[in-house]
Design a protein around this motif. Sequence first.
Motif, mmCIF file in Angstrom:
data_model
loop_
_atom_site.group_PDB
_atom_site.id
_atom_site.type_symbol
_atom_site.label_atom_id
_atom_site.label_comp_id
_atom_site.label_asym_id
_atom_site.label_seq_id
_atom_site.Cartn_x
_atom_site.Cartn_y
_atom_site.Cartn_z
ATOM 1 N N LEU A 150 -54.802 -134.837 5.681
ATOM 2 C CA LEU A 150 -55.195 -134.644 4.588
ATOM 3 C C LEU A 150 -54.796 -135.698 3.491
ATOM 4 C CD1 LEU A 150 -54.257 -130.738 4.173
ATOM 5 C CD2 LEU A 150 -56.484 -131.905 4.593
ATOM 6 N N THR A 151 -55.325 -136.899 3.168
ATOM 7 C CA THR A 151 -54.920 -137.943 2.612
ATOM 8 C C THR A 151 -54.708 -138.021 0.970
ATOM 9 O OG1 THR A 151 -57.231 -138.860 2.340
ATOM 10 C CG2 THR A 151 -56.010 -139.314 4.404
ATOM 11 N N ASP A 152 -55.048 -136.857 0.433
ATOM 12 C CA ASP A 152 -54.897 -136.690 -1.066
ATOM 13 C C ASP A 152 -53.558 -136.096 -1.176
ATOM 14 O OD1 ASP A 152 -55.128 -136.295 -3.672
ATOM 15 O OD2 ASP A 152 -56.922 -134.804 -3.626
ATOM 16 N N LYS A 153 -52.764 -136.941 -1.788
ATOM 17 C CA LYS A 153 -51.519 -136.828 -1.805
ATOM 18 C C LYS A 153 -51.112 -135.792 -3.140
ATOM 19 C CE LYS A 153 -49.960 -138.520 1.838
ATOM 20 N NZ LYS A 153 -49.550 -137.424 3.180
ATOM 21 N N ARG A 154 -52.152 -135.529 -3.918
ATOM 22 C CA ARG A 154 -51.893 -134.846 -5.350
ATOM 23 C C ARG A 154 -51.594 -133.301 -5.071
ATOM 24 N NH1 ARG A 154 -57.546 -136.315 -8.370
ATOM 25 N NH2 ARG A 154 -58.251 -135.563 -6.233
ATOM 26 N N PRO A 155 -50.723 -132.865 -6.123
ATOM 27 C CA PRO A 155 -50.470 -131.600 -5.762
ATOM 28 C C PRO A 155 -51.714 -130.693 -5.925
ATOM 29 C CG PRO A 155 -49.092 -132.434 -7.439
ATOM 30 C CD PRO A 155 -50.087 -133.368 -7.256
ATOM 31 N N GLN A 156 -51.766 -129.545 -5.317
ATOM 32 C CA GLN A 156 -53.026 -128.840 -5.297
ATOM 33 C C GLN A 156 -52.740 -127.177 -4.762
ATOM 34 O OE1 GLN A 156 -55.967 -130.381 -2.441
ATOM 35 N NE2 GLN A 156 -57.458 -128.707 -2.817
ATOM 36 N N ARG A 157 -53.570 -126.471 -5.438
ATOM 37 C CA ARG A 157 -53.317 -124.987 -5.134
ATOM 38 C C ARG A 157 -53.630 -124.727 -3.856
ATOM 39 N NH1 ARG A 157 -56.296 -119.830 -8.405
ATOM 40 N NH2 ARG A 157 -55.024 -118.185 -7.381
ATOM 41 N N ASN A 158 -52.691 -123.795 -3.194
ATOM 42 C CA ASN A 158 -52.812 -123.175 -1.711
ATOM 43 C C ASN A 158 -52.345 -124.449 -0.759
ATOM 44 O OD1 ASN A 158 -53.550 -120.803 -2.603
ATOM 45 N ND2 ASN A 158 -55.772 -121.152 -2.582
ATOM 46 N N PHE A 159 -51.636 -125.462 -1.300
ATOM 47 C CA PHE A 159 -51.020 -126.496 -0.336
ATOM 48 C C PHE A 159 -49.778 -126.805 -0.540
ATOM 49 C CE2 PHE A 159 -55.774 -127.089 0.015
ATOM 50 C CZ PHE A 159 -55.963 -127.461 1.268
ATOM 51 N N ARG A 160 -49.175 -127.286 0.072
ATOM 52 C CA ARG A 160 -47.876 -127.742 0.225
ATOM 53 C C ARG A 160 -47.552 -129.034 0.942
ATOM 54 N NH1 ARG A 160 -43.865 -123.704 3.428
ATOM 55 N NH2 ARG A 160 -44.986 -121.872 2.273
ATOM 56 N N PHE A 161 -46.409 -129.498 0.579
ATOM 57 C CA PHE A 161 -45.877 -130.807 1.384
ATOM 58 C C PHE A 161 -44.608 -130.603 2.045
ATOM 59 C CE2 PHE A 161 -48.682 -132.157 -2.267
ATOM 60 C CZ PHE A 161 -49.433 -133.158 -1.842
ATOM 61 N N VAL A 162 -44.391 -131.111 3.222
ATOM 62 C CA VAL A 162 -43.311 -131.172 3.915
ATOM 63 C C VAL A 162 -42.868 -132.378 4.453
ATOM 64 C CG1 VAL A 162 -43.988 -128.696 4.832
ATOM 65 C CG2 VAL A 162 -44.475 -130.733 6.113
ATOM 66 N N GLU A 163 -41.591 -132.655 4.627
ATOM 67 C CA GLU A 163 -41.175 -133.900 5.086
ATOM 68 C C GLU A 163 -41.099 -133.639 6.644
ATOM 69 O OE1 GLU A 163 -37.196 -136.797 4.424
ATOM 70 O OE2 GLU A 163 -36.902 -134.831 4.688
ATOM 71 N N ALA A 164 -41.915 -134.571 7.506
ATOM 72 C CA ALA A 164 -41.963 -134.414 9.032
ATOM 73 C C ALA A 164 -41.816 -135.545 9.826
ATOM 74 C CB ALA A 164 -43.440 -133.886 9.318
ATOM 75 N N MET A 165 -41.312 -135.481 10.986
ATOM 76 C CA MET A 165 -41.167 -136.471 11.939
ATOM 77 C C MET A 165 -42.674 -136.753 12.504
ATOM 78 S SD MET A 165 -38.220 -137.220 11.093
ATOM 79 C CE MET A 165 -37.991 -138.592 12.187
ATOM 80 N N SER A 166 -43.002 -138.099 12.984
ATOM 81 C CA SER A 166 -44.260 -138.345 13.149
ATOM 82 C C SER A 166 -44.370 -138.189 14.975
ATOM 83 C CB SER A 166 -44.750 -139.668 12.862
ATOM 84 O OG SER A 166 -43.810 -140.620 13.219
ATOM 85 N N GLU A 167 -45.419 -138.237 15.435
ATOM 86 C CA GLU A 167 -45.834 -138.239 16.969
ATOM 87 C C GLU A 167 -44.964 -139.662 17.551
ATOM 88 O OE1 GLU A 167 -49.688 -138.490 20.051
ATOM 89 O OE2 GLU A 167 -49.768 -138.612 17.641
#
Length: 291
Positions: A150-167
């Motif tokens: 999900l490349t759109d980084k804008r805030p959006q209803r029913n979505f959240r952002f998390v800080e994650a470690m990559s593959e």
Amino acid sequence: MTGKLELTFTVVSEYLFVGSGAYEFDPNHNNQRPDVWYTFYRRNGQICVPGTSIKGAIRAIVEAISNSCISQFRRSREKVDKDHEPCRDQNKLCPACRLFGMTGLRGRVHFSDAFPEGQVRPQIVKIGELWEPRNYSGRKFYEVKRVPQLTDKRPQRNFRFVEAMSEGTCFRATLHFENLSEAELGLMAYALGWKTEKGTFDHAFTPKLGGAKPRCFGAVKFDPARLTVWEVQKNGLLQLRMLEGDAVGAKLVRCMEAASRPETGLFHESSWRRLVEGYQEKTDTCPREMY
């Protein structure tokens, strides 16, 4: 046996997220980037996977492949048959409770906190909101699929952002164990995603750690690095043995073969095969939104 098994685990899904319960806030986002995101767990400011998180994930697998009791469930919503109700009598414990303990009884295995190797750079990842399951029956293990980008980084209803470690991020941890039989250590090896193949050591599946498992986060591959054990000799004295390289795999193969013998009552092969089949990596992608 008493000792420790030094491990590494590598993130094989696109992301790994272990929540801290806290979040960061950016007041200057202007609806063009995340305004709030859930942070990865840290110890003394350093990215870390808590040993308790690893222990909980591995215990769930041990419970499944040894046909043990179900230690965690919601009494108001979930039904558990009598054969799988949580252990209460310390003289009649299932294999998982004998290893990991229960209320009032200390376990004989535990994991250290895991820290990443080298410099790491977490990413802020957008995922669909996480909702409570509707189906409460049976044990829940989530498939290994691809994470939708999900490349759109804008805030959006029913979505959240998390800080994650990559593959590809690699962590180091240690499994400490006390007074285990070879068969019990073998059961732990099976739960870490390993198998024996014609007398050789190999990987069978990738366990899942952390949060956002329904969003296809968290699959990791464990590898043994070094095994240190105190063994009782014929004269009754203890001797310290340290195994590295192929010797670790050979020792684990012997332990896993001991665990799989029917007389031990530890290894439930049909449950193991179902778990391995369900954990095989799929080529399709997790749903973007609610499912």
